[in-house]
Design a protein around this motif. Structure first.
Motif, PDB file in Angstrom:
ATOM      1  N   UNK A 153       0.822  -1.217   0.000  1.00  0.00           N
ATOM      2  CA  UNK A 153       0.000   0.000   0.000  1.00  0.00           C
ATOM      3  C   UNK A 153       0.857   1.269   0.000  1.00  0.00           C
ATOM      4  N   UNK A 154       1.986   1.193  -0.720  1.00  0.00           N
ATOM      5  CA  UNK A 154       2.900   2.323  -0.873  1.00  0.00           C
ATOM      6  C   UNK A 154       3.302   2.435  -2.337  1.00  0.00           C
ATOM      7  N   UNK A 155       3.815   3.580  -2.718  1.00  0.00           N
ATOM      8  CA  UNK A 155       4.272   3.778  -4.092  1.00  0.00           C
ATOM      9  C   UNK A 155       5.347   2.761  -4.452  1.00  0.00           C
ATOM     10  N   UNK A 156       5.283   2.267  -5.697  1.00  0.00           N
ATOM     11  CA  UNK A 156       6.222   1.253  -6.197  1.00  0.00           C
ATOM     12  C   UNK A 156       6.768   1.738  -7.538  1.00  0.00           C
ATOM     13  N   UNK A 157       8.101   1.750  -7.669  1.00  0.00           N
ATOM     14  CA  UNK A 157       8.739   2.208  -8.890  1.00  0.00           C
ATOM     15  C   UNK A 157       9.501   1.042  -9.508  1.00  0.00           C
ATOM     16  N   UNK A 158       9.381   0.880 -10.823  1.00  0.00           N
ATOM     17  CA  UNK A 158      10.103  -0.192 -11.505  1.00  0.00           C
ATOM     18  C   UNK A 158      11.592   0.091 -11.513  1.00  0.00           C
ATOM     19  N   UNK A 159      12.385  -0.970 -11.294  1.00  0.00           N
ATOM     20  CA  UNK A 159      13.843  -0.843 -11.284  1.00  0.00           C
ATOM     21  C   UNK A 159      14.455  -1.891 -12.193  1.00  0.00           C
ATOM     22  N   UNK A 160      15.612  -1.543 -12.738  1.00  0.00           N
ATOM     23  CA  UNK A 160      16.367  -2.472 -13.578  1.00  0.00           C
ATOM     24  C   UNK A 160      17.838  -2.388 -13.183  1.00  0.00           C
ATOM     25  N   UNK A 161      18.495  -3.527 -13.116  1.00  0.00           N
ATOM     26  CA  UNK A 161      19.924  -3.552 -12.831  1.00  0.00           C
ATOM     27  C   UNK A 161      20.675  -3.090 -14.080  1.00  0.00           C
ATOM     28  N   UNK A 231       9.258  20.548 -14.836  1.00  0.00           N
ATOM     29  CA  UNK A 231       8.955  19.966 -13.533  1.00  0.00           C
ATOM     30  C   UNK A 231       9.256  18.469 -13.614  1.00  0.00           C
ATOM     31  N   UNK A 232      10.205  18.020 -12.822  1.00  0.00           N
ATOM     32  CA  UNK A 232      10.653  16.643 -12.909  1.00  0.00           C
ATOM     33  C   UNK A 232       9.909  15.750 -11.919  1.00  0.00           C
ATOM     34  N   UNK A 233       9.464  14.588 -12.395  1.00  0.00           N
ATOM     35  CA  UNK A 233       8.766  13.643 -11.534  1.00  0.00           C
ATOM     36  C   UNK A 233       9.671  13.149 -10.400  1.00  0.00           C
ATOM     37  N   UNK A 234      10.963  12.966 -10.693  1.00  0.00           N
ATOM     38  CA  UNK A 234      11.893  12.500  -9.672  1.00  0.00           C
ATOM     39  C   UNK A 234      11.948  13.462  -8.494  1.00  0.00           C
ATOM     40  N   UNK A 235      11.914  14.767  -8.762  1.00  0.00           N
ATOM     41  CA  UNK A 235      11.932  15.757  -7.681  1.00  0.00           C
ATOM     42  C   UNK A 235      10.683  15.642  -6.812  1.00  0.00           C
ATOM     43  N   UNK A 236       9.535  15.428  -7.448  1.00  0.00           N
ATOM     44  CA  UNK A 236       8.300  15.252  -6.689  1.00  0.00           C
ATOM     45  C   UNK A 236       8.320  13.977  -5.872  1.00  0.00           C
ATOM     46  N   UNK A 237       8.868  12.895  -6.441  1.00  0.00           N
ATOM     47  CA  UNK A 237       8.944  11.635  -5.709  1.00  0.00           C
ATOM     48  C   UNK A 237       9.896  11.745  -4.520  1.00  0.00           C
ATOM     49  N   UNK A 238      10.954  12.536  -4.663  1.00  0.00           N
ATOM     50  CA  UNK A 238      11.887  12.728  -3.559  1.00  0.00           C
ATOM     51  C   UNK A 238      11.186  13.432  -2.389  1.00  0.00           C
ATOM     52  N   UNK A 239      10.302  14.356  -2.700  1.00  0.00           N
ATOM     53  CA  UNK A 239       9.517  15.014  -1.648  1.00  0.00           C
ATOM     54  C   UNK A 239       8.509  14.048  -1.039  1.00  0.00           C
ATOM     55  N   UNK A 240       7.884  13.211  -1.861  1.00  0.00           N
ATOM     56  CA  UNK A 240       6.939  12.207  -1.371  1.00  0.00           C
ATOM     57  C   UNK A 240       7.634  11.227  -0.423  1.00  0.00           C
ATOM     58  N   UNK A 241       8.898  10.954  -0.709  1.00  0.00           N
ATOM     59  CA  UNK A 241       9.670  10.012   0.105  1.00  0.00           C
ATOM     60  C   UNK A 241       9.829  10.499   1.546  1.00  0.00           C
ATOM     61  N   UNK A 242       9.749  11.804   1.749  1.00  0.00           N
ATOM     62  CA  UNK A 242       9.846  12.356   3.100  1.00  0.00           C
ATOM     63  C   UNK A 242       8.562  12.139   3.900  1.00  0.00           C
ATOM     64  N   UNK A 243       7.475  11.796   3.193  1.00  0.00           N
ATOM     65  CA  UNK A 243       6.170  11.640   3.834  1.00  0.00           C
ATOM     66  C   UNK A 243       5.721  10.194   3.919  1.00  0.00           C
ATOM     67  N   UNK A 244       6.124   9.377   2.952  1.00  0.00           N
ATOM     68  CA  UNK A 244       5.662   7.993   2.860  1.00  0.00           C
ATOM     69  C   UNK A 244       6.804   7.066   2.466  1.00  0.00           C
ATOM     70  N   UNK A 245       6.647   5.798   2.790  1.00  0.00           N
ATOM     71  CA  UNK A 245       7.573   4.803   2.282  1.00  0.00           C
ATOM     72  C   UNK A 245       7.362   4.629   0.785  1.00  0.00           C
ATOM     73  N   UNK A 246       8.447   4.303   0.098  1.00  0.00           N
ATOM     74  CA  UNK A 246       8.375   3.986  -1.323  1.00  0.00           C
ATOM     75  C   UNK A 246       9.274   2.790  -1.589  1.00  0.00           C
ATOM     76  N   UNK A 247       8.893   1.997  -2.589  1.00  0.00           N
ATOM     77  CA  UNK A 247       9.648   0.791  -2.894  1.00  0.00           C
ATOM     78  C   UNK A 247      10.092   0.780  -4.350  1.00  0.00           C
ATOM     79  N   UNK A 248      11.263   0.173  -4.582  1.00  0.00           N
ATOM     80  CA  UNK A 248      11.740  -0.127  -5.935  1.00  0.00           C
ATOM     81  C   UNK A 248      11.604  -1.625  -6.146  1.00  0.00           C
TER      82      UNK A 248
END
Length: 291
Positions: A153-161, A231-248
């Motif tokens: 129940x938290x934001x999930x971002x796709x990751x690749x090695x 306006x970069x999505x990464x910057x917004x997600x970095x701010x969201x990270x201060x409020x909620x958990x996020x997963x890769x």
């Protein structure tokens, strides 16, 4: 339990890497074999439980709307000529989804494109798919991520090695391993945009699939624009990270960057080889080339 029902497709970019082909048509409509790039992403979203599609368009993107609309003249012609197989294909596209379109008057960054969908998304989690990233796997990459979201129940971002100096072309995660999901899940501590190889916090790169909570909209609204007024999505997600958990989540599947000419050609060849109606003859043709 929140479910992911809506998927946002930013599609207002100019596609300059494919000029002159994209001078008069959207890059999202370039075909991989006989299906436009954006349709692969929309089919992935549908197969992952999304029943509402929001496409962020701009000037010169009318072909996207036409593609997913009903074509009465074409259907009538195919029906009269008894071309039932083609008629079924055409109708399946227009019957596929409920689509809403939002016009982005200026291409002001991925974060701005996502923010444009705020009113249509409302107060529920949603997916963002970058159509350039075509990911091939029996279980869609977004479905894998939706399973993670259902549990966390938290934001999930796709990751690749990504190994070596190529990591500098991506946003990169700073993470710690999370429990479950066969070692593919990581809790995000930070994100760095296109770091130097020596300074990259990991080898986990951000890929164009996101599941975000609605709190991202307020974060984007509070985020200042960067270079070029974008306006970069990464910057917004970095701010969201201060409020909620996020997963890769390191998804399973083969990714093709179809926004790159070489990636587009690789996808075209490999998808053609997998087709029952083309694969055999095409494979024999490739074997006959004097390379």
């Amino acid at each position: 339990m929140m479910k992911v029902r809506k998927a946002v497709f930013p599609a207002a970019g100019l596609g300059t890497r494919f000029l002159p082909a994209t001078k008069a048509q959207p890059k999202e409509m370039l075909p991989i074999v006989n299906k436009p790039i954006i349709q692969y992403g929309i089919e992935e979203a549908m197969s992952s439980g999304c029943d509402q599609i929001i496409i962020i368009t701009g000037r010169g993107k009318q072909a996207i709307e036409d593609h997913f609309d009903v074509s009465y003249e074409l259907e009538k012609m195919l029906e009269e000529r008894k071309k039932t197989d083609l008629l079924k294909i055409v109708r399946s596209i227009s019957d596929m989804i409920h689509v809403a379109y939002v016009r982005q008057k200026e291409a002001l960054g991925l974060g701005h494109a996502v923010l444009m969908a705020r009113e249509l998304v409302g107060q529920e989690p949603f997916a963002v798919l970058l159509a350039d990233d075509v990911i091939d796997n029996p279980v869609p990459a977004l479905k894998q991520m939706a399973d993670v979201f259902h549990e966390k129940q938290c934001s999930v971002i796709a990751a690749q090695v990504v190994e070596g100096k190529a990591i500098s072309a991506y946003g990169v995660f700073d993470t710690k391993l999370a429990d479950g999901f066969n070692g593919r899940l990581f809790e995000i501590r930070n994100m760095v945009e296109k770091p130097r190889f020596e300074e990259a916090p990991s080898n986990l790169a951000v890929i164009g699939r996101y599941i975000l909570t609605p709190a991202i909209f307020e974060c984007l609204a509070q985020t200042p624009s960067g270079a070029g007024g974008e306006l970069q999505l990464t910057d917004g997600m970095r701010l969201l990270l201060k409020k909620e958990k996020m997963y890769a989540y390191v998804y399973e599947g083969r990714r093709y960057d179809t926004g790159d000419k070489l990636g587009f050609l690789k996808a075209t060849v490999e998808f053609a080889l997998k087709r029952n109606d083309l694969g055999g003859d095409f494979r024999e043709y490739l074997k006959g080339l004097k390379l």
